[in-house]
Design a protein around this motif. Sequence first.
Motif, PDB file in Angstrom:
ATOM      1  N   GLY A  54       0.793  -1.221   0.000  1.00 34.24           N
ATOM      2  CA  GLY A  54       0.000   0.000   0.000  1.00 34.24           C
ATOM      3  C   GLY A  54       0.829   1.276   0.000  1.00 34.24           C
ATOM      4  O   GLY A  54       0.590   2.169  -0.824  1.00 34.24           O
ATOM      5  N   PRO A  55       1.818   1.404   0.886  1.00 32.35           N
ATOM      6  CA  PRO A  55       2.636   2.622   0.909  1.00 32.35           C
ATOM      7  C   PRO A  55       3.360   2.868  -0.417  1.00 32.35           C
ATOM      8  O   PRO A  55       3.472   4.011  -0.871  1.00 32.35           O
ATOM      9  N   ARG A  56       3.837   1.789  -1.023  1.00 35.51           N
ATOM     10  CA  ARG A  56       4.494   1.940  -2.324  1.00 35.51           C
ATOM     11  C   ARG A  56       3.504   2.432  -3.374  1.00 35.51           C
ATOM     12  O   ARG A  56       3.845   3.266  -4.221  1.00 35.51           O
ATOM     13  N   MET A  57       2.283   1.954  -3.310  1.00 33.82           N
ATOM     14  CA  MET A  57       1.291   2.364  -4.300  1.00 33.82           C
ATOM     15  C   MET A  57       0.855   3.802  -4.103  1.00 33.82           C
ATOM     16  O   MET A  57       0.543   4.501  -5.057  1.00 33.82           O
ATOM     17  N   GLU A  58       0.840   4.265  -2.847  1.00 35.92           N
ATOM     18  CA  GLU A  58       0.550   5.684  -2.637  1.00 35.92           C
ATOM     19  C   GLU A  58       1.675   6.528  -3.228  1.00 35.92           C
ATOM     20  O   GLU A  58       1.428   7.564  -3.846  1.00 35.92           O
ATOM     21  N   LYS A  59       2.906   6.075  -3.050  1.00 34.87           N
ATOM     22  CA  LYS A  59       4.043   6.791  -3.622  1.00 34.87           C
ATOM     23  C   LYS A  59       3.941   6.826  -5.147  1.00 34.87           C
ATOM     24  O   LYS A  59       4.148   7.868  -5.772  1.00 34.87           O
ATOM     25  N   LEU A  60       3.575   5.677  -5.748  1.00 37.20           N
ATOM     26  CA  LEU A  60       3.409   5.627  -7.196  1.00 37.20           C
ATOM     27  C   LEU A  60       2.295   6.566  -7.626  1.00 37.20           C
ATOM     28  O   LEU A  60       2.439   7.306  -8.608  1.00 37.20           O
ATOM     29  N   ASP A  61       1.188   6.540  -6.913  1.00 36.79           N
ATOM     30  CA  ASP A  61       0.052   7.393  -7.262  1.00 36.79           C
ATOM     31  C   ASP A  61       0.446   8.871  -7.247  1.00 36.79           C
ATOM     32  O   ASP A  61       0.072   9.630  -8.147  1.00 36.79           O
ATOM     33  N   VAL A  62       1.213   9.273  -6.241  1.00 34.02           N
ATOM     34  CA  VAL A  62       1.615  10.676  -6.109  1.00 34.02           C
ATOM     35  C   VAL A  62       2.589  11.066  -7.222  1.00 34.02           C
ATOM     36  O   VAL A  62       2.433  12.112  -7.863  1.00 34.02           O
ATOM     37  N   VAL A  63       3.587  10.222  -7.460  1.00 28.77           N
ATOM     38  CA  VAL A  63       4.571  10.513  -8.519  1.00 28.77           C
ATOM     39  C   VAL A  63       3.883  10.547  -9.886  1.00 28.77           C
ATOM     40  O   VAL A  63       4.153  11.424 -10.716  1.00 28.77           O
ATOM     41  N   PHE A  64       2.990   9.597 -10.105  1.00 28.88           N
ATOM     42  CA  PHE A  64       2.228   9.515 -11.351  1.00 28.88           C
ATOM     43  C   PHE A  64       1.360  10.758 -11.537  1.00 28.88           C
ATOM     44  O   PHE A  64       1.380  11.407 -12.590  1.00 28.88           O
ATOM     45  N   ALA A  65       0.606  11.123 -10.512  1.00 31.51           N
ATOM     46  CA  ALA A  65      -0.295  12.276 -10.598  1.00 31.51           C
ATOM     47  C   ALA A  65       0.470  13.573 -10.823  1.00 31.51           C
ATOM     48  O   ALA A  65       0.012  14.462 -11.544  1.00 31.51           O
ATOM     49  N   LYS A  66       1.639  13.677 -10.188  1.00 36.57           N
ATOM     50  CA  LYS A  66       2.421  14.906 -10.331  1.00 36.57           C
ATOM     51  C   LYS A  66       2.822  15.164 -11.778  1.00 36.57           C
ATOM     52  O   LYS A  66       2.948  16.328 -12.181  1.00 36.57           O
TER      53      LYS A  66
END
Length: 250
Positions: A54-66
């Motif tokens: 989960g924490p890795r996916m939040e990081k991916l989501d944030v980097v992706f969205a940015k």
Amino acid sequence: MKPIESIDDVILILDSIIEDSLKTGDTLGYFAVLYQKVTVKVKEEIQNNYFDDGPRMEKLDVVFAKRYIDAYFAWKNNEPVTQSWAIAFTETRNNNLLVVQHLLLGMNAHINLDLGIAAAEISGSNTIAELEDDFNRINDILASMVDEVQNGLSSIWPFLRKLLLWLGQADNLLVDFSMKIARNGAWKFAKEIAAVEKVDWPETIRIRDKKVADKTRLITDPGKVIRFLFRVIRWTERGTVADKIEKLRR
């Protein structure tokens, strides 16, 4: 704009883009609505332990969205963006395009280019393979939003649902074009860029960006038959840009 550090930050910024689009009647709001829906769903699934990490996916989501958010504000400030986003943003001024075409242009740039870069950024060449299952789950979430989006589109064009059912494509219009094809391409690119030295990333991204930008012609000029069907749908289109954004937002 404050730093983006969490999914909640992403959701708030997307909301500000949507609100601004409602005020200005900007078709940029169409993709922002879809993307916010996806982001909210990703947040829910992280909380539901849907992902392996989960924490890795939040990081991916944030980097992706940015990558999308940075491109959006760069475009608004007349600063350079990738070719893929430049075309998607430029075409928002094209009054002949349907909402679905605007969505596909944004999805093309964000999935086919940005997703692979984001995946590589949070991984290294030694760990990118560990991300594959969760990477596919992100794509499954994107695909799962199709019915919701199509329901919104059908409220804009009452004829659309009947037409898609008649063509046998009611569940596949967005999935076939952007999800199934883009998933394999995005993952292949993620592995490709993760395998090269960071100093070589700009050139690797430039080459990929050109290929993704070239695909936009399939969206803006999909051929005589599809173009005719889109024209028929457009004839039944209802409401202002703001009306359509609100309907997609529901």
